[in-house]
Enzyme design. Sequence first.
Site, short mmCIF file in Angstrom:
data_model
loop_
_atom_site.label_atom_id
_atom_site.label_comp_id
_atom_site.label_asym_id
_atom_site.label_seq_id
_atom_site.Cartn_x
_atom_site.Cartn_y
_atom_site.Cartn_z
NE ARG A 20 -4.76 -1.77 -4.42
CZ ARG A 20 -4.13 -2.04 -3.06
NH1 ARG A 20 -3.86 -1.27 -2.50
NH2 ARG A 20 -4.04 -3.55 -2.93
NE ARG A 80 -11.03 4.30 1.78
CZ ARG A 80 -9.65 4.40 2.27
NH1 ARG A 80 -9.23 3.88 3.35
NH2 ARG A 80 -9.04 5.32 1.74
CG ASP A 135 -2.08 -0.79 1.00
OD1 ASP A 135 -2.64 -0.95 0.02
OD2 ASP A 135 -2.56 -1.31 2.11
#
Length: 306
Positions: free
Chosen positions: A182, A287, A132
Site C-alpha cells: 500500500r 485525517r 500499517d
Amino acid sequence: MLRSVILAAARSSQVERLVATAPFTRAVVRRFVAGATTDDALRATRELVDDGLAVTLDNLGEDTVTPEQATATRDEYLELLRMLATAGLTPAAEVSVKLSALGQMFDEQLAYDNARAICAAADEAGTTVTLDMEDHTTTDSTLDILAKLRKDHPATGAVLQAYLRRTESDCRELAGAGSRVRLCKGAYSEPESVAYQSARDVDRSYVRCLNVLMSGDGYPMLATHDPRLIAIGEDRARWFDRGPERFEFQMLYGIRPEEQARLVGEGHTVRSYVPYGDQWYGYLMRRLAERPANVAFFARALASRK
C-alpha cells in the site's frame, strides 16, 4: 501551517477532551469511524461489500504500553477475523494492524508474536493482513517484522509512505512477485531530514514510487484521494498493462464515497479503510491534517450544531 496545527492538536489531551465532549462530535466521528464495537465494524463492512467495495479493518489503538493491552488487541483481531469468516465477508474484507498496538514500542518480539497469531488467523479465515506504517522511527522495525512474517505468511501486506525520502528505495525492495504494498502519502509530523515537507515534493515522490511499484511484479495498492494521483494511477495501470486484478485503489471510510463508487463502476478494485473502536481521536486528527478539505467538513458540522 494548518497541517502542523492539527497534528499538534492531535497530541493535546486538553483539545481531545474539548472535542470528545462537544455535542456535535458524535455525528462528525460517525462519518469517518464505523463505530466502537466489532458488531459496528461488521455492519459497515457488510454495507461496503454489498456496494462492490473491498474492505480493510483497523481496530483503533496505538497507545499500548503494557503486554496486557497488546494481548487484548491481538485477541480483538482474532475475534474480528472469526466473525468476518462466519459472516461470509472474507476474502473481500482483510485487516490492517499497527504493530505499536501489539507492543512494538516496548517489546518487538511480543509484537511479532502477536502479529504472527493474527496472520495465522487470517489464513484460516481466508483473508490477509496488512501492517500499517507509523512514524519514521518505527519503519525499520516494521519492515523487519514484515520480512519475518512473510516467511510463513507471504501475503502479508506492507505500507510505504511517499513523504519519507527513503521510500522510493523501499519500493524497489518490495516490488517483487506476490508482494502487496500500500502506497500512501503519510500522515505523521516528520522532520525535514527524513521527509519531504512540501505537498509538491510529496506528490512527486508518490508518482516516482507508484511507477516503481507498477513496473514491478508485486501488487500495488494505491492509497490516495487526490484526483490527479488517481488519474495518474489509472494511466500507469494502462501503460504497464495491469488489469483490475493486478492492483487496487484504497480510500478512507467516509472520504470521497462518490469517487469510490465511480472507480468500482469502471471495474477497478477499491478497498475502503474502515477504522473502528473508541480510540478515534488521534486517527480523526491525522485525517484532518492529511486532507485539509476534511477540515471544512468538520467546520460545517460544528456550525450546524450551534
